[in-house]
Scaffold this active site. Sequence first.
Site: not given
Ligand code: BDP
Length: 590
Positions: A160, A404-405, A458, A460, A464, A497, A542, A561
């Site tokens: 992303d 990462n992820e 990470n 959300y 999400y 994040e 993040w 973000k």
């Molecule tokens: C995570 C990723 C990051 C994205 C973020 C997002 O590590 O690179 O920018 O989410 O969705 O999946 O903002």
Amino acid sequence: MLRVRESRSRQVKSLNGRWDFKVDTHNVGFDEKWYAAPLDTERKMAVPGSYNDVFIDTATHDHVGYVWYQTTAFAPSFERLVLHFGSATHAAVVFVNGAEVVRHEGGYLPFEADISEHVQAGEEFTITVAVDNRLSWQTIPPGYVDQDCEGNDVQHYFHDFYNYAGIHRTVSLYTRPAVHIQDVTIVTDIDGADGVVAYDVVADGATEVKVRVVDSSGREVANAEGASGKVRVPDADFWAPGHGALYTLEVTADEDVYPQRFGIRTVSIEDGVFKINGEPFYFRGYGRHEDNIIRGKQHDDVSMINDFDIMRWQGANSFRTSHYPYAEDVMDYADEQGWVVIDETPAVGLNTGLSGGVFQSKSFTTFSEDTVNGETQRAHAREIRDLIARDKNHPSVVIWSIANEPETNTDASRAYFEPLVEVARAADSTRPVGYVNVMLSPPHLERITDLFDVIMLNRYYGWYVNTGKINDAEAALRAEIDGWLERFPGKPIIFTEYGPDTLNGNKDFFARPWSEEYQAENIAMFHRVFDDYPQIQGEQMWNFADFQTTPGIMRVGGNKKGMFTRDRQPKLNAYKVRERWLRLKEEQGR
Ligand code: BDP
């Protein structure tokens, strides 16, 4: 690879500036031998810089494949002359006077070539560089190219951030003796008030190796002879978070002298507590990007110093080099200013489970013969080794993040990662190794965390998932943390994040998603939860700032973000987090 430094035996000349530049629209430059003649172009491009946003030309912006750079320079007098690139994204082939001198894959690490046989002291010579921005299943990060309805190549990828390309970091020319210092490794320990400095020098063919430890005022505080050994620095000034105390190990190998900077500090995990110099350390900060308006991923010192000062203003003490190694200037500055860094490889997007949402890609299996395979794994191993080789002597670096992820909820993922953890540990046994975990791999599905020293998450919640529902988000977050603690007690947890997209200036009494109020509420919720769990030892939001991404229905002019906008103005949340972090800084003393 050693950072380019001047010394009595090494002269450095920057080749930054305006280079001739040509987009290889039909990727014919190699067939037509563009490297063998002056580039047929009127265009110039700044080196370093990402070329994508500089020209108001969609064909250049969206180009897939090679672009060519060319310049000339005069060779100084030399015993050996080396041409060094801080990075070229993602692959480069370099020619000197028409002869190929080096090719390199990987967009975020340095490479160099000894060009002594191709040039003559005092004479002008030509450097031509073909830079390829393509990502494939066998590159790190991965991607694939297909064609649009007109047959034009289109690059897809699973990360992303925008696929900026070009010569992103400094290009230098430097001299060194034929017998020279190739590598220096320093490992430090603390013994009471003294620092213990173990060093190891590689200098093939050298008959005599000597070292001196010099403090920041230039005073010699220790010395030794031999290519490896241990010296003691009495009553040492230890490097610590917020205290960038540095020493230099001045290495002499026959005629060559190389100044290797370092800091005396330790990193450890004891009884589940992450420690620096034996004291618990709590990470406050961000995931960041090398991302700027117009310049893309170019490193520039003005932006860097400004970013660091904004982070200081906010009370942060750390950051992650999400999602690739940053310019060495950044690492040096972090050392000098006492910042704590989680250093990440460019292994981002090894997870096709995320393809649909943000990346609107076709669906794939992550690990297979045709996608992420053994060759990708070899490229990944090389990135881990080369990152550690580059950054091992930076006291600021306290954790290696090897991905990462990635997908980590399948047997295939375990088979893929197990050897890579070994690669990291073989390259550096002194720092914890981790990877950054994605929401698709909660504790009951996750297959690789036992291989690592720390848990980096990470999450959300409230964005999400549970979008706009702070209470449900909080409940889900707490439940998940409980799951991690149950399955992996004794491993420090760092949130690497969290936070929602936020359109600066979008105000809302009802704190709905995308508003500045919602960002502040969502982040406050995460912080409230963190405060209830002593096992959580870090909060890196993040993102530091908004940044450019591929276009998509989930992104409005990029990812929003950021705590700050892309031009580094504070959103409402930035002030709230500042209050918290300054308070924590006061309480935690660092
Ligand atoms: C995570 C990723 C990051 C994205 C973020 C997002 O590590 O690179 O920018 O989410 O969705 O999946 O903002």
